[in-house]
Design a protein around this motif. Sequence first.
Motif, PDB file in Angstrom:
ATOM      1  N   GLU A 145      70.621  20.420 -12.701  1.00  0.00           N
ATOM      2  CA  GLU A 145      69.426  19.711 -13.162  1.00  0.00           C
ATOM      3  C   GLU A 145      68.237  20.675 -13.284  1.00  0.00           C
ATOM      4  O   GLU A 145      67.511  20.653 -14.286  1.00  0.00           O
ATOM      5  CB  GLU A 145      69.087  18.574 -12.194  1.00  0.00           C
ATOM      6  CG  GLU A 145      67.777  17.879 -12.513  1.00  0.00           C
ATOM      7  CD  GLU A 145      67.295  16.983 -11.371  1.00  0.00           C
ATOM      8  OE1 GLU A 145      66.385  16.187 -11.637  1.00  0.00           O
ATOM      9  OE2 GLU A 145      67.788  17.099 -10.233  1.00  0.00           O
ATOM     10  N   LEU A 146      68.038  21.502 -12.271  1.00  0.00           N
ATOM     11  CA  LEU A 146      66.921  22.458 -12.296  1.00  0.00           C
ATOM     12  C   LEU A 146      67.031  23.404 -13.486  1.00  0.00           C
ATOM     13  O   LEU A 146      66.052  23.646 -14.199  1.00  0.00           O
ATOM     14  CB  LEU A 146      66.893  23.269 -10.996  1.00  0.00           C
ATOM     15  CG  LEU A 146      66.408  22.552  -9.754  1.00  0.00           C
ATOM     16  CD1 LEU A 146      66.712  23.392  -8.503  1.00  0.00           C
ATOM     17  CD2 LEU A 146      64.919  22.247  -9.841  1.00  0.00           C
ATOM     18  N   ILE A 147      68.218  23.945 -13.684  1.00  0.00           N
ATOM     19  CA  ILE A 147      68.406  24.904 -14.780  1.00  0.00           C
ATOM     20  C   ILE A 147      68.229  24.217 -16.128  1.00  0.00           C
ATOM     21  O   ILE A 147      67.527  24.730 -17.012  1.00  0.00           O
ATOM     22  CB  ILE A 147      69.790  25.583 -14.673  1.00  0.00           C
ATOM     23  CG1 ILE A 147      69.823  26.485 -13.434  1.00  0.00           C
ATOM     24  CG2 ILE A 147      70.095  26.378 -15.939  1.00  0.00           C
ATOM     25  CD1 ILE A 147      71.193  27.041 -13.114  1.00  0.00           C
ATOM     26  N   ASP A 148      68.852  23.052 -16.297  1.00  0.00           N
ATOM     27  CA  ASP A 148      68.761  22.356 -17.584  1.00  0.00           C
ATOM     28  C   ASP A 148      67.323  21.956 -17.910  1.00  0.00           C
ATOM     29  O   ASP A 148      66.880  22.088 -19.051  1.00  0.00           O
ATOM     30  CB  ASP A 148      69.672  21.127 -17.599  1.00  0.00           C
ATOM     31  CG  ASP A 148      71.144  21.499 -17.665  1.00  0.00           C
ATOM     32  OD1 ASP A 148      71.462  22.683 -17.914  1.00  0.00           O
ATOM     33  OD2 ASP A 148      71.985  20.593 -17.469  1.00  0.00           O
ATOM     34  N   ARG A 149      66.590  21.504 -16.907  1.00  0.00           N
ATOM     35  CA  ARG A 149      65.187  21.147 -17.137  1.00  0.00           C
ATOM     36  C   ARG A 149      64.358  22.377 -17.489  1.00  0.00           C
ATOM     37  O   ARG A 149      63.455  22.317 -18.325  1.00  0.00           O
ATOM     38  CB  ARG A 149      64.589  20.467 -15.910  1.00  0.00           C
ATOM     39  CG  ARG A 149      64.993  19.026 -15.777  1.00  0.00           C
ATOM     40  CD  ARG A 149      64.217  18.358 -14.686  1.00  0.00           C
ATOM     41  NE  ARG A 149      64.590  16.969 -14.572  1.00  0.00           N
ATOM     42  CZ  ARG A 149      64.123  16.166 -13.646  1.00  0.00           C
ATOM     43  NH1 ARG A 149      63.252  16.613 -12.746  1.00  0.00           N
ATOM     44  NH2 ARG A 149      64.494  14.906 -13.595  1.00  0.00           N
ATOM     45  N   ARG A 150      64.655  23.499 -16.849  1.00  0.00           N
ATOM     46  CA  ARG A 150      63.884  24.714 -17.123  1.00  0.00           C
ATOM     47  C   ARG A 150      64.199  25.226 -18.524  1.00  0.00           C
ATOM     48  O   ARG A 150      63.288  25.677 -19.237  1.00  0.00           O
ATOM     49  CB  ARG A 150      64.186  25.777 -16.057  1.00  0.00           C
ATOM     50  CG  ARG A 150      63.219  26.932 -16.044  1.00  0.00           C
ATOM     51  CD  ARG A 150      61.761  26.564 -15.981  1.00  0.00           C
ATOM     52  NE  ARG A 150      61.432  25.614 -14.935  1.00  0.00           N
ATOM     53  CZ  ARG A 150      60.382  25.684 -14.145  1.00  0.00           C
ATOM     54  NH1 ARG A 150      59.520  26.675 -14.277  1.00  0.00           N
ATOM     55  NH2 ARG A 150      60.160  24.771 -13.244  1.00  0.00           N
ATOM     56  N   ARG A 176      62.279  26.067 -23.927  1.00  0.00           N
ATOM     57  CA  ARG A 176      62.470  25.825 -25.368  1.00  0.00           C
ATOM     58  C   ARG A 176      61.259  25.077 -25.933  1.00  0.00           C
ATOM     59  O   ARG A 176      60.788  25.373 -27.034  1.00  0.00           O
ATOM     60  CB  ARG A 176      63.741  25.027 -25.623  1.00  0.00           C
ATOM     61  CG  ARG A 176      65.018  25.737 -25.253  1.00  0.00           C
ATOM     62  CD  ARG A 176      65.540  26.598 -26.386  1.00  0.00           C
ATOM     63  NE  ARG A 176      66.811  27.201 -25.987  1.00  0.00           N
ATOM     64  CZ  ARG A 176      67.040  28.504 -26.006  1.00  0.00           C
ATOM     65  NH1 ARG A 176      66.108  29.330 -26.429  1.00  0.00           N
ATOM     66  NH2 ARG A 176      68.199  28.978 -25.634  1.00  0.00           N
ATOM     67  N   SER A 177      60.747  24.118 -25.177  1.00  0.00           N
ATOM     68  CA  SER A 177      59.593  23.348 -25.615  1.00  0.00           C
ATOM     69  C   SER A 177      58.366  24.248 -25.765  1.00  0.00           C
ATOM     70  O   SER A 177      57.623  24.150 -26.747  1.00  0.00           O
ATOM     71  CB  SER A 177      59.317  22.223 -24.620  1.00  0.00           C
ATOM     72  OG  SER A 177      58.115  21.578 -24.915  1.00  0.00           O
ATOM     73  N   LYS A 178      58.132  25.113 -24.795  1.00  0.00           N
ATOM     74  CA  LYS A 178      56.987  26.023 -24.861  1.00  0.00           C
ATOM     75  C   LYS A 178      57.134  26.990 -26.038  1.00  0.00           C
ATOM     76  O   LYS A 178      56.171  27.258 -26.754  1.00  0.00           O
ATOM     77  CB  LYS A 178      56.823  26.779 -23.549  1.00  0.00           C
ATOM     78  CG  LYS A 178      56.293  25.898 -22.426  1.00  0.00           C
ATOM     79  CD  LYS A 178      56.101  26.693 -21.151  1.00  0.00           C
ATOM     80  CE  LYS A 178      55.512  25.865 -20.053  1.00  0.00           C
ATOM     81  NZ  LYS A 178      54.091  25.603 -20.213  1.00  0.00           N
ATOM     82  N   GLU A 193      70.654  29.706 -20.212  1.00  0.00           N
ATOM     83  CA  GLU A 193      71.736  29.045 -20.936  1.00  0.00           C
ATOM     84  C   GLU A 193      73.027  29.870 -20.869  1.00  0.00           C
ATOM     85  O   GLU A 193      74.103  29.330 -20.641  1.00  0.00           O
ATOM     86  CB  GLU A 193      71.323  28.854 -22.394  1.00  0.00           C
ATOM     87  CG  GLU A 193      71.707  27.530 -22.975  1.00  0.00           C
ATOM     88  CD  GLU A 193      70.951  27.269 -24.265  1.00  0.00           C
ATOM     89  OE1 GLU A 193      70.880  28.156 -25.147  1.00  0.00           O
ATOM     90  OE2 GLU A 193      70.420  26.153 -24.388  1.00  0.00           O
ATOM     91  N   SER A 194      72.917  31.169 -21.044  1.00  0.00           N
ATOM     92  CA  SER A 194      74.093  32.054 -21.042  1.00  0.00           C
ATOM     93  C   SER A 194      74.711  32.223 -19.657  1.00  0.00           C
ATOM     94  O   SER A 194      75.902  32.505 -19.550  1.00  0.00           O
ATOM     95  CB  SER A 194      73.712  33.441 -21.572  1.00  0.00           C
ATOM     96  OG  SER A 194      73.297  33.357 -22.903  1.00  0.00           O
TER      97      SER A 194
END
Length: 159
Positions: free
Chosen positions: A84-89, A94-96, A137-138
């Motif tokens: 969850e932490l990684i996916d949210r980050r 990506r948003s920024k 992601e990688s």
Amino acid sequence: AHFQGASFGSIYPALSRLLSDGLVEARAQEQDGRPDKKVYSITPAGNAMVDAALTVTPEEDTFRSDFLFLLFFATRLPEARVIELIDRRIELYRSKHEHIAGQLAERAVSDCTGDPGCDAVAGFGIALYRTAADYLESNRDTLIEQLRAARARTAEAAE
């Protein structure tokens, strides 16, 4: 916020000091149905102060991340929490990245001539956020596999 940390509680006292030192001017601007707001403008003396501040040698960048603190202790967290932490980050980065790229695109479409320094900082931000998201992601699945292996070794040692 990308350059210096400042809270709302520190901005207005700083503006008051700058005003009393003659480094900024303030004027009241009327607003419909609301109290007048103060609009601040930098004075020639304020510009001279900025120019003087630009001559200093910059300190090394300081980086502090609650996310990296949590990730450092990933072995203490449930696997679902790490994911969850990684996916949210990744989503945040990506948003920024998209936000900054969108601002640059809007300026290009509006024929607004870009400031080379601002464009360089924006490009740096895009590269930083894109690279951080790509890295997470990688390496996300590898980290999860390593956590599982570490937990299996800990469980075996406990038996």
